[in-house]
Design an enzyme around this catalytic site. Structure first.
Site, PDB file in Angstrom:
ATOM      1  N   GLU A 203      -0.771  -3.729   3.523  1.00  0.00           N
ATOM      2  CA  GLU A 203       0.138  -2.574   3.623  1.00  0.00           C
ATOM      3  C   GLU A 203       1.342  -2.874   4.526  1.00  0.00           C
ATOM      4  O   GLU A 203       1.695  -2.081   5.405  1.00  0.00           O
ATOM      5  CB  GLU A 203      -0.629  -1.334   4.102  1.00  0.00           C
ATOM      6  CG  GLU A 203      -1.666  -0.891   3.101  1.00  0.00           C
ATOM      7  CD  GLU A 203      -2.395   0.415   3.452  1.00  0.00           C
ATOM      8  OE1 GLU A 203      -2.130   1.002   4.509  1.00  0.00           O
ATOM      9  OE2 GLU A 203      -3.239   0.831   2.635  1.00  0.00           O
ATOM     10  N   GLU A 324      -8.095  -1.212  -2.062  1.00  0.00           N
ATOM     11  CA  GLU A 324      -8.542  -0.075  -1.247  1.00  0.00           C
ATOM     12  C   GLU A 324      -8.416   1.155  -2.120  1.00  0.00           C
ATOM     13  O   GLU A 324      -7.312   1.514  -2.542  1.00  0.00           O
ATOM     14  CB  GLU A 324      -7.687   0.125   0.008  1.00  0.00           C
ATOM     15  CG  GLU A 324      -8.039  -0.817   1.140  1.00  0.00           C
ATOM     16  CD  GLU A 324      -7.278  -0.509   2.422  1.00  0.00           C
ATOM     17  OE1 GLU A 324      -7.053   0.686   2.710  1.00  0.00           O
ATOM     18  OE2 GLU A 324      -6.914  -1.462   3.116  1.00  0.00           O
TER      19      GLU A 324
HETATM   20  O1  AHR Z   1      -9.333   2.101   4.997  1.00  0.00           O
HETATM   21  C1  AHR Z   1      -8.651   2.644   6.084  1.00  0.00           C
HETATM   22  C2  AHR Z   1      -7.193   2.184   6.173  1.00  0.00           C
HETATM   23  O2  AHR Z   1      -6.468   2.704   5.105  1.00  0.00           O
HETATM   24  C3  AHR Z   1      -6.952   0.702   6.082  1.00  0.00           C
HETATM   25  O3  AHR Z   1      -7.099   0.063   7.303  1.00  0.00           O
HETATM   26  C4  AHR Z   1      -5.526   0.639   5.645  1.00  0.00           C
HETATM   27  O4  AHR Z   1      -5.227  -0.534   4.945  1.00  0.00           O
HETATM   28  C5  AHR Z   1      -5.341   1.904   4.828  1.00  0.00           C
HETATM   29  O5  AHR Z   1      -4.185   2.568   5.183  1.00  0.00           O
END
Ligand code: AHR
Length: 532
Positions: A203, A324
């Site tokens: 990110e 994610e």
């Molecule tokens: O999963 C929690 C967080 O969400 C992670 O660290 C990040 O990559 C995302 O914003």
């Protein structure tokens, strides 16, 4: 709330077993471990007194820092219960580590060598401390014990290219070089870890990220890193850092990196809380229909990938790693409580819809990592001596068991649609009102027995309406029996807890197949049928 224009529609499902989309990638059942809250320390390693600084959090029964007894640990010292569930029940094939936001200020060199000599460091992403008791060698030992493939994300925040090249040399080096030899010294073995999957940052576009970069700066840097990494190990699979799949960032980064990476990573969470509203509870519709946004992201991203390939004349397909995803209400799972969130049936329906998206988009989604695998916005919640499975565990379990290993096939669904407020709001305006019935189907063939079967995953997302649905199978005759796996509870807010571990769980039965099925309101069902 069904749309007035569609509420009188008679629902139906048409399945086209001879119209394949693509094989379902086993990697859509992947997971994610981040040094955050009680994910690693408490979920993978046993609970200790010192590793969870955050309060308040709903206490586990024997809180007050009971130590996990040695009989609950593997010979390597990991929690056996979590490892066994991920390996044997959810059959997780790949795990992303060490973050997440954590990785952007992580120095991997702090996490190797004798554990008593490792340095404790300030942890910048979640405002804690990192003991470095779980590092690369522990992660690799855990992966070996869990029979799970590692996927390591590189630090593109505070980390340098040189650090990254050293990390890859440490893991994969086979020559007589310093970091390859250091690994041999630490592990006592000659054999390299051979880590295939490497992520180019996490990110990097986000303002919360240590080392946030502009689109152009990231694209230039990632190109340089990819080039150098392949000089150290040409066999790696490189994952570029995308945003949600449909952002400006995705388009530019893909245009720049399409000839340098193998996979484009995107992230999205659904089920955010009512931050701008007076209610204290999430609205059903804002959570359950959210995964339609992910499907649109994937569709747009696929277009951006192909546009970039066209631009650079790249013939190799580039796949998506949704590395994610999940259901996360940021007003409930907060940094202060280590992102621990309790999930209800509505959240489980959202999770089932997420998985339907990955099956329907099998031609382009190669990897999906549920965020996260234990304790942190997770299907599994541990105490020092036990664990319970949250509602969102069950769709993951059912999909992994029944929808794995086949070919995703085309499905046409006629269904009443939801006209209430979705999150994001644009789902209804851009993608159209979401369908109450959310469906995917997978064809399984066994060449030895020449038998074929069809598995149909159906989420009835209507909060109140059950639907009696004809299910037509184009050009196929279906066997006499249906195996039915159903997740349902009268109360959409029902959830599991320490005292009620099975309040929401799957009921399995076998029924005569008559060509139609009644899907109860707010339910998730997998039908397993034989084709004759
Ligand atoms: O999963 C929690 C967080 O969400 C992670 O660290 C990040 O990559 C995302 O914003």
């Amino acid at each position: 709330m069904a749309n007035e224009a569609t509420e009188r529609i008679s629902p139906s499902i048409d399945i086209f077993p001879s119209s394949p989309i693509a094989p379902v990638s086993p990697y859509i059942f992947s997971g994610f471990l981040e040094h955050l809250g009680r994910c690693i320390y408490g979920g993978i390693l046993p609970s200790t007194r010192t590793t969870f600084p955050h309060t308040p959090r709903k206490p586990c029964p024997e809180e007050n820092f009971t130590e996990t007894p040695p009989e609950l640990l593997t010979p390597e010292g990991f929690r056996a219960d979590v490892l066994e569930i991920l390996r044997d029940e959810l059959r997780v094939p790949l795990i992303r580590w060490p973050g997440g936001n954590f990785v952007s200020s992580y120095n991997w060199k702090d996490g190797i060598g004798p554990r008593e000599q490792r340095k404790r460091r300030p942890e910048l992403a979640w405002n804690g401390e990192e003991s470095n008791q779980f590092g690369t060698d522990e992660f690799m030992a855990w992966c070996r014990a869990a029979k799970i493939e590692p996927y390591i994300v590189l630090n593109m925040g505070t980390g340098t290219l040189e650090d990254a090249l050293h990390w890859i040399e440490y893991c994969n080096g086979t020559g007589d070089t310093y970091y390859a030899n250091l690994r041999r010294k630490h592990t006592g073995r000659d054999e390299a870890y051979g880590v295939k999957y490497w992520g180019l940052g996490n990110e990097v576009w986000g303002e919360w990220q240590v080392g946030q970069q502009s689109t152009a700066a990231y694209a230039t840097k990632a190109r340089q890193w990819a080039h150098a990494i392949r000089l150290v190990d040409p066999s790696v699979i490189l994952v570029g850092c995308g945003e949600t799949g449909l952002n400006y960032w995705d388009g530019i980064v893909l245009d720049e990196l399409v000839d340098k990476v193998d996979v484009h990573s995107i992230h999205l969470y659904t089920g955010f809380g009512p931050r701008d509203r007076s209610q204290t509870e999430r609205e059903y519709g804002r959570s359950v229909y959210g995964p339609d946004a992910a499907e649109y992201s994937i569709e747009v991203c696929k277009g951006l990938i192909n546009k970039a390939r066209f631009g650079k004349g790249v013939s190799k397909p580039i796949k998506i790693a949704f590395d994610e995803y999940g259901v996360w209400d940021e007003t409930v799972g907060t940094p202060e409580n280590g992102l621990e969130q309790f999930y209800n049936l509505a959240d489980a329906l959202a999770m089932a819809s997420w998985l339907n998206v990955f099956v329907r988009q099998a031609d382009v989604v190669d990897i999906a990592c549920v965020a996260q695998s234990v304790n942190v916005i997770s299907p599994l919640v541990t105490s020092a001596t036990g664990l319970f499975r949250q509602t969102i565990y069950w769709p993951l379990y059912l999909f992994s068991k029944h929808m794995r290993g086949g070919i995703s096939v085309n499905v046409s669904v006629t269904s009443p649609r939801f006209s209430g407020e979705t999150l994001p709001r644009w789902i209804s305006t851009i993608k159209g009102f979401p369908s109450d019935l959310d469906v995917s189907a997978v064809l399984h063939s066994d060449p030895d027995t020449k038998s074929r079967g069809l598995r149909i995953a159906v989420v009835n997302r209507s909060e109140t309406a059950s639907y009696d649905v004809p299910i037509r199978m184009a050009f196929e005759r279906v066997g006499a029996l249906a195996e039915v796996h159903e997740l349902w509870h009268a109360d959409v807010k029902a959830r599991n807890d320490w005292e009620k571990e099975k309040e929401v769980s799957v009921k399995t039965r076998t029924e005569q197949w008559g060509g139609r099925w009644t899907f109860r309101e707010h339910s998730f069902t997998i039908l397993v049928l034989q084709l004759e």
